[in-house]
Design a protein around this motif. Structure first.
Motif, PDB file in Angstrom:
ATOM      1  N   VAL A 200       4.148  31.425 -22.160  1.00  0.00           N
ATOM      2  CA  VAL A 200       4.578  32.668 -23.095  1.00  0.00           C
ATOM      3  C   VAL A 200       5.437  32.111 -23.836  1.00  0.00           C
ATOM      4  CG1 VAL A 200       5.040  34.472 -22.742  1.00  0.00           C
ATOM      5  CG2 VAL A 200       3.468  34.232 -21.599  1.00  0.00           C
ATOM      6  N   HIS A 201       6.205  33.119 -25.343  1.00  0.00           N
ATOM      7  CA  HIS A 201       7.185  32.851 -25.713  1.00  0.00           C
ATOM      8  C   HIS A 201       8.334  33.880 -25.334  1.00  0.00           C
ATOM      9  CE1 HIS A 201       5.248  30.379 -29.129  1.00  0.00           C
ATOM     10  NE2 HIS A 201       5.361  29.857 -27.605  1.00  0.00           N
ATOM     11  N   HIS A 202       9.670  33.762 -25.031  1.00  0.00           N
ATOM     12  CA  HIS A 202      10.318  34.579 -25.181  1.00  0.00           C
ATOM     13  C   HIS A 202      11.899  33.504 -25.453  1.00  0.00           C
ATOM     14  CE1 HIS A 202      13.477  36.126 -22.789  1.00  0.00           C
ATOM     15  NE2 HIS A 202      12.462  36.734 -22.012  1.00  0.00           N
ATOM     16  N   PRO A 203      12.483  34.456 -25.801  1.00  0.00           N
ATOM     17  CA  PRO A 203      14.084  33.453 -26.277  1.00  0.00           C
ATOM     18  C   PRO A 203      14.727  32.939 -25.396  1.00  0.00           C
ATOM     19  CG  PRO A 203      13.835  36.483 -27.143  1.00  0.00           C
ATOM     20  CD  PRO A 203      12.765  35.579 -26.052  1.00  0.00           C
ATOM     21  N   ALA A 204      15.631  31.942 -25.597  1.00  0.00           N
ATOM     22  CA  ALA A 204      16.174  31.605 -24.390  1.00  0.00           C
ATOM     23  C   ALA A 204      17.566  32.036 -24.721  1.00  0.00           C
ATOM     24  CB  ALA A 204      16.229  29.882 -24.844  1.00  0.00           C
ATOM     25  N   THR A 205      18.205  32.999 -23.473  1.00  0.00           N
ATOM     26  CA  THR A 205      19.751  33.369 -23.807  1.00  0.00           C
ATOM     27  C   THR A 205      19.871  33.100 -22.464  1.00  0.00           C
ATOM     28  OG1 THR A 205      17.880  35.470 -22.989  1.00  0.00           O
ATOM     29  CG2 THR A 205      18.607  35.867 -25.293  1.00  0.00           C
ATOM     30  N   ASN A 206      21.358  33.120 -22.554  1.00  0.00           N
ATOM     31  CA  ASN A 206      22.169  33.300 -21.105  1.00  0.00           C
ATOM     32  C   ASN A 206      23.147  34.585 -20.826  1.00  0.00           C
ATOM     33  OD1 ASN A 206      23.821  32.540 -18.888  1.00  0.00           O
ATOM     34  ND2 ASN A 206      25.319  31.773 -19.862  1.00  0.00           N
ATOM     35  N   PRO A 207      22.078  35.090 -19.464  1.00  0.00           N
ATOM     36  CA  PRO A 207      22.423  36.126 -18.534  1.00  0.00           C
ATOM     37  C   PRO A 207      23.249  35.967 -18.406  1.00  0.00           C
ATOM     38  CG  PRO A 207      20.970  34.620 -17.345  1.00  0.00           C
ATOM     39  CD  PRO A 207      21.186  34.116 -18.513  1.00  0.00           C
TER      40      PRO A 207
ATOM     41  N   VAL B  78      11.280  28.865 -30.857  1.00  0.00           N
ATOM     42  CA  VAL B  78      11.393  27.825 -31.622  1.00  0.00           C
ATOM     43  C   VAL B  78      12.374  26.613 -31.099  1.00  0.00           C
ATOM     44  CG1 VAL B  78      13.460  27.613 -33.633  1.00  0.00           C
ATOM     45  CG2 VAL B  78      12.324  30.374 -33.576  1.00  0.00           C
ATOM     46  N   THR B  79      12.767  26.489 -30.768  1.00  0.00           N
ATOM     47  CA  THR B  79      13.197  25.530 -29.719  1.00  0.00           C
ATOM     48  C   THR B  79      12.431  24.709 -28.704  1.00  0.00           C
ATOM     49  OG1 THR B  79      14.233  26.488 -27.629  1.00  0.00           O
ATOM     50  CG2 THR B  79      15.463  25.943 -29.287  1.00  0.00           C
ATOM     51  N   GLY B  80      11.354  25.229 -27.917  1.00  0.00           N
ATOM     52  CA  GLY B  80      10.069  24.982 -26.790  1.00  0.00           C
ATOM     53  C   GLY B  80      11.100  25.089 -25.511  1.00  0.00           C
ATOM     54  N   GLU B  81      12.030  25.163 -25.759  1.00  0.00           N
ATOM     55  CA  GLU B  81      12.485  25.064 -24.651  1.00  0.00           C
ATOM     56  C   GLU B  81      12.411  25.865 -23.164  1.00  0.00           C
ATOM     57  OE1 GLU B  81      17.414  24.927 -22.587  1.00  0.00           O
ATOM     58  OE2 GLU B  81      17.043  25.890 -24.957  1.00  0.00           O
ATOM     59  N   THR B  82      12.308  25.373 -22.248  1.00  0.00           N
ATOM     60  CA  THR B  82      11.491  26.236 -20.811  1.00  0.00           C
ATOM     61  C   THR B  82      13.403  26.424 -19.762  1.00  0.00           C
ATOM     62  OG1 THR B  82       9.297  25.715 -21.045  1.00  0.00           O
ATOM     63  CG2 THR B  82      10.539  26.563 -18.962  1.00  0.00           C
TER      64      THR B  82
END
Length: 292
Positions: free
Chosen positions: A199-206, A123-127
């Protein structure tokens, strides 16, 4: 899944706990849509019988949750391919040639043992910085040789993986990518970060629970105790401890972190296979001395 003797062979390993009913089918659909390779995929149910698995994909059911590294090891033992692709079940491949391009990178350089794409939020494109496998991670678009890996989305040469002994199953979660990368480097191999493959992956905080802080600290100690020459272990751990004390402001999180640190020092860390001093020098020349 396409066939053809001339195509590169890829074994894909996906873990599931049946807790991502929307993301998992999307991940599998994008995996099975890959072109230009022979794909053999396996879904490992970590403490469950896998659900929503596409027809024709092999499954392995583990009666209990053995952790992510050991789950991946089980998957690798149950899949065929000259290359292994480890794939988080909430990621997805936006292009149908992603795996073929990753394999091509390995074929271009026989010294390469693993290659990692750039992981970005769809969604945001953030890495996230933790997805960039090097120091100075502020620019995620800069490619190059790397000495660690973001283990959730990575392609590894099968023969190198086997020689390195696979993932450290004792870790359960966190830092298994550092250990595997170091062991691959100790075999004389290298790794590469290829940010133009996305590769797309949701940016979550572990960092959401006490287990994160405890295992993160414990495994950080284990990585050092298992893999470093003895004179470097105190330097590595002292550096990590100082950085941790500076970063963590929450007193409860710091308390749990110190508990994990003590656990790592006092408990059995598994087999010790220290890297050579030559490997230490190679890692340092590559920009990441193993005291950081």
């Amino acid at each position: 899944m396409s066939t053809g003797a001339s195509r590169p062979t890829v074994g894909a390993v996906v873990l599931t706990m049946n807790d991502r009913p929307e993301e998992f089918p999307r991940a599998m659909a994008s995996l099975l849509a890959q072109e230009g390779i022979d794909l053999n995929a396996v879904v490992v149910g970590n403490g469950c019988e896998p659900e929503q698995v596409p027809a024709g994909v092999r499954t392995v059911t583990l009666p209990e949750n053995v952790g992510i590294p050991e789950g991946r090891n089980v998957g690798a033992d149950n899949v065929k391919g000259d290359h292994l692709f480890f794939f988080d079940n909430d990621a997805h491949l936006p292009d149908t040639d992603t795996l073929a391009r990753l394999v091509a990178e390995l074929h271009h350089d026989p010294q390469l043992a693993y290659v990692q794409p750039r992981i970005s939020d769809p969604v945001t494109g953030e890495t996230l910085r933790r997805w960039v496998p090097r120091l100075r991670a502020s620019d995620p678009t800069r490619p190059g040789i790397v000495t660690v890996m973001a283990e959730g989305v990575v392609m590894v040469r099968r023969d190198a993986y086997d020689r390195a002994g696979g993932w450290p199953g004792e870790f359960f979660l966190f830092h298994e990518g550092v250990e595997l990368a170091w062991r691959l480097w100790n075999l004389g191999c290298t790794g590469r970060y290829v940010p133009d493959i996305v590769v797309h992956h949701p940016a979550t905080n572990p960092a959401r629970h006490e287990t994160f802080y405890r295992l993160n600290a414990r495994n950080r100690v284990w990585v050092a105790r298992r893999n470093l020459p003895r004179p470097l272990i105190p330097f590595n751990l002292a550096t990590w401890a100082l950085i941790t004390l500076w970063r963590i402001r929450d007193r409860q999180a710091l308390r749990v972190t110190l508990t994990g640190f003590r656990e790592g020092l006092s408990s059995g860390q598994g087999p010790r296979q220290p890297m050579s001093w030559r490997t230490v020098l190679r890692l340092t020349r590559a920009g990441r001395p193993p005291v950081f």
